[in-house]
Design an enzyme around this catalytic site. Structure first.
Site, mmCIF file in Angstrom:
data_model
loop_
_atom_site.group_PDB
_atom_site.id
_atom_site.type_symbol
_atom_site.label_atom_id
_atom_site.label_comp_id
_atom_site.label_asym_id
_atom_site.label_seq_id
_atom_site.Cartn_x
_atom_site.Cartn_y
_atom_site.Cartn_z
ATOM 1 N N HIS A 273 -54.612 52.256 -102.742
ATOM 2 C CA HIS A 273 -53.472 52.235 -104.036
ATOM 3 C C HIS A 273 -51.443 51.716 -103.301
ATOM 4 C CE1 HIS A 273 -51.997 51.764 -107.670
ATOM 5 N NE2 HIS A 273 -50.956 52.462 -107.615
ATOM 6 N N GLY B 271 -43.525 39.950 -114.608
ATOM 7 C CA GLY B 271 -44.601 39.215 -115.312
ATOM 8 C C GLY B 271 -45.913 40.762 -114.694
ATOM 9 N N HIS C 96 -51.072 48.039 -108.406
ATOM 10 C CA HIS C 96 -51.478 47.636 -107.013
ATOM 11 C C HIS C 96 -51.603 46.495 -106.718
ATOM 12 C CE1 HIS C 96 -55.663 49.373 -104.978
ATOM 13 N NE2 HIS C 96 -54.998 47.758 -104.307
ATOM 14 N N HIS D 244 -51.660 43.103 -105.374
ATOM 15 C CA HIS D 244 -52.629 41.734 -105.592
ATOM 16 C C HIS D 244 -52.070 40.487 -106.136
ATOM 17 C CE1 HIS D 244 -51.066 42.992 -109.780
ATOM 18 N NE2 HIS D 244 -52.074 41.710 -110.646
ATOM 19 N N CYS E 23 -39.984 18.079 -94.472
ATOM 20 C CA CYS E 23 -39.806 17.908 -92.667
ATOM 21 C C CYS E 23 -38.308 17.558 -92.786
ATOM 22 C CB CYS E 23 -40.791 16.872 -92.220
ATOM 23 S SG CYS E 23 -42.476 17.338 -92.258
ATOM 24 N N HIS F 159 -45.764 18.389 -98.598
ATOM 25 C CA HIS F 159 -45.485 18.979 -97.856
ATOM 26 C C HIS F 159 -45.804 20.556 -98.458
ATOM 27 C CE1 HIS F 159 -42.747 20.681 -93.440
ATOM 28 N NE2 HIS F 159 -44.272 21.564 -93.672
ATOM 29 N N GLU G 134 -30.250 28.094 -119.704
ATOM 30 C CA GLU G 134 -31.115 27.785 -117.910
ATOM 31 C C GLU G 134 -32.276 26.989 -119.313
ATOM 32 O OE1 GLU G 134 -29.765 29.955 -118.026
ATOM 33 O OE2 GLU G 134 -28.845 31.081 -115.440
#
Lengths: 341, 341
Positions: A112, A158, A163, A165, A198, A292, A308
């Site tokens: 954990h 969110g 744990h 993930h 690039c 890319h 926004e």
């Protein structure tokens, strides 16, 4: 004087409001941690998740039992369902299809831990291989066209479980954010004959002011038109359209760079909530010269308001140059010892 | 089975995750209210804001003193500055300009009210006229190309002051969200020769299931591809490209419809945090047939996580049909009496 800057990839403009600028210590982020109590992702609780899709585990141990190092399970509350046909159809001016796709959870450690940075580089590399294996597997399904790998850390970003993930959502549609990026890159390619990412990498390395970590094969920098304070992108220095075509040596370095950048963010901003997202090329396209793959890391320190949402403009109160300098100078060796209690 | 739906305007897809659907009462929204204490927007505190740009006030009263009904002041912490030249310039692949623009606050009442719905229709109409007057004034400045009117209510929606107010940010650049909408509409127009929003209004009226309020001149509906639970759009039934060309009778009805929809949201969802945004045609374009101004109302009940940021997909746990039905049936007369304490 605030500055308007354009992201050449998406053509999105941001407002770098330097006069409103805050020091990193001014960000009082919401607590990243979620809750204690029972954790379905911990070793020993394998029966509390849907049966595993795959795992990297010790030889001789059984699926859905102890002995794994990284474990992939279906999301218990999937946004999309794996079974069924797309059933594309129209309703007048609208288009619709069944919500078919995959929604998987990559559990990054049997222990954990709240952050991927608590793992060794070698273990982070295994997470990258897991991402790759899942993409390659799901790509075979002709119903699907895109795999979005992402990570939510902290409630404000969110997450609902502490744990450590990541998640993978595979969709029949190429996400519009990726489409907009690809369109921008394609226009540039038509005009200049080069990959825009690039060119960006070259310019960032030459300028230097926005570099966060300069590796041998990968570079991490605060993008010129950062939407959010302390946003960081990680890109391969050589052109690469598909994440899943990562070379072994690249994966080793990428694990180190990713962990290093996250450590810097955690040390500088006191374990901020954050998301990271991998943008790669859609399933149905082979090697292409104009897109890319890259990782976008977004600390979630500020709230997104009506402006926004309504405009697609972002107001960023920390210039990427300041953010990068601060992150470059953050001593993770010193801070790592005094990490979360 | 979840459903994938495409917004024909922006080409954005959303996931309507009906199986995850919650009842409106399941949304425990963050408290909308912000804080008590001193309020710079209240009547009598006119000297605590920058000097007013305009106000609707009783004849014979002085600017920056009592007697106003609606008051417009510069934002004390503007995202963009009004003075200066754009100084457009490039830095290699990047584009930049000075952060020139306007950032104004429309204070909607001299009294300390937390919601625009506490005003009469007539007073809401005055707010709409204020919006219009400011757009028309700022349009004259050739440096600017767009005016975005929006409202943040509640901390989760980005508000920092409780006193009911809106904001106007005027930019030299057309916001990318509007550009994407206009591009979508233009493609449709090239193909069909009609306004896509007009077609949408027709289809919504014919279908009926997503209608929230059906007026004489305006209609409010939950959009087919709603990004957020209880998202509502308000559109004119006849084609109209510019908000600021609102007719007097239209303004009267719009004030009623807007207040009515907000009352329904407040009554159904217990004063949720929300944003609304007005999307209209850029300053430099005259009457156009393919873009249609509208108001987007977005309750902020859910958190946006990595998947949404990374993809532009949204996962909406309440179908617009359910949301619209619930809002249609909400009895605002009954609830209005038992409003916030």
């Amino acid at each position: 004087m605030p500055e308007l800057r354009k992201d050449p990839i998406s053509s999105r403009w941001v407002i770098i409001a330097t006069e409103r600028a805050m020091r990193p210590t001014d960000f009082k982020s919401e607590p990243q941690l979620i809750r204690g109590g029972f954790c379905p992702f911990c070793e020993g609780n394998e029966d509390k998740t849907p049966p595993e899709i795959m795992s990297y585990r010790e030889r001789g141990t059984q699926a859905n039992s102890k002995g794994w190092r990284v474990r992939v399970v279906p999301n218990k509350f999937p946004a999309l369902r794996i079974e069924g046909k797309l059933n594309k159809h129209g309703e007048g001016i609208y288009d619709s299809m069944h919500g078919i796709g995959a929604h998987e959870v990559i559990v990054e450690s049997p222990k954990h831990i709240a952050s991927l940075t608590e793992l060794e580089d070698k273990q982070v590399e295994e997470i990258l291989w897991t991402y790759r294996d899942r993409l390659i597997d799901l790509k075979k399904d002709r119903r699907f066209n895109y795999g979005l790998l992402f990570k939510n850390v902290g409630t404000a970003a969110g997450a609902t479980l502490e744990h450590s993930h990541s998640q993978l959502i595979v969709t029949p549609i190429v996400p519009i954010s990726v489409m907009h990026e690809m369109n921008g890159c394609e226009e540039f390619y038509k005009y200049r004959g080069r990959c825009l990412f690039c060119d960006m990498v070259q310019q960032e390395l030459a300028t230097g002011t926005r570099i966060v970590y300069d590796g041998e094969m990968f570079v991490a920098f605060a993008p010129y038109a950062s939407r959010f304070p302390f946003e960081v992108w990680i890109l391969s220095k050589v052109h690469a359209s598909h994440f899943e075509n990562l070379q072994k040596l690249e994966a080793e370095e990428l694990a180190h760079v990713l962990r290093n950048v996250l450590l810097k963010l955690e040390a500088s901003l006191e374990f901020p909530p954050y998301n990271y997202i991998i943008h790669t090329t859609p399933f149905t396209l082979g090697e292409i010269e104009h897109y890319h793959w890259h990782i976008e890391i977004i600390p979630r320190l500020t709230r997104v308001a009506g402006f926004e949402w309504g405009s697609g403009f972002y107001i960023n109160t920390v210039s990427p140059e300041n953010a990068a300098e601060f992150l470059r100078e953050t001593d993770i060796e010193k801070k790592a010892g005094s990490a979360r209690s």
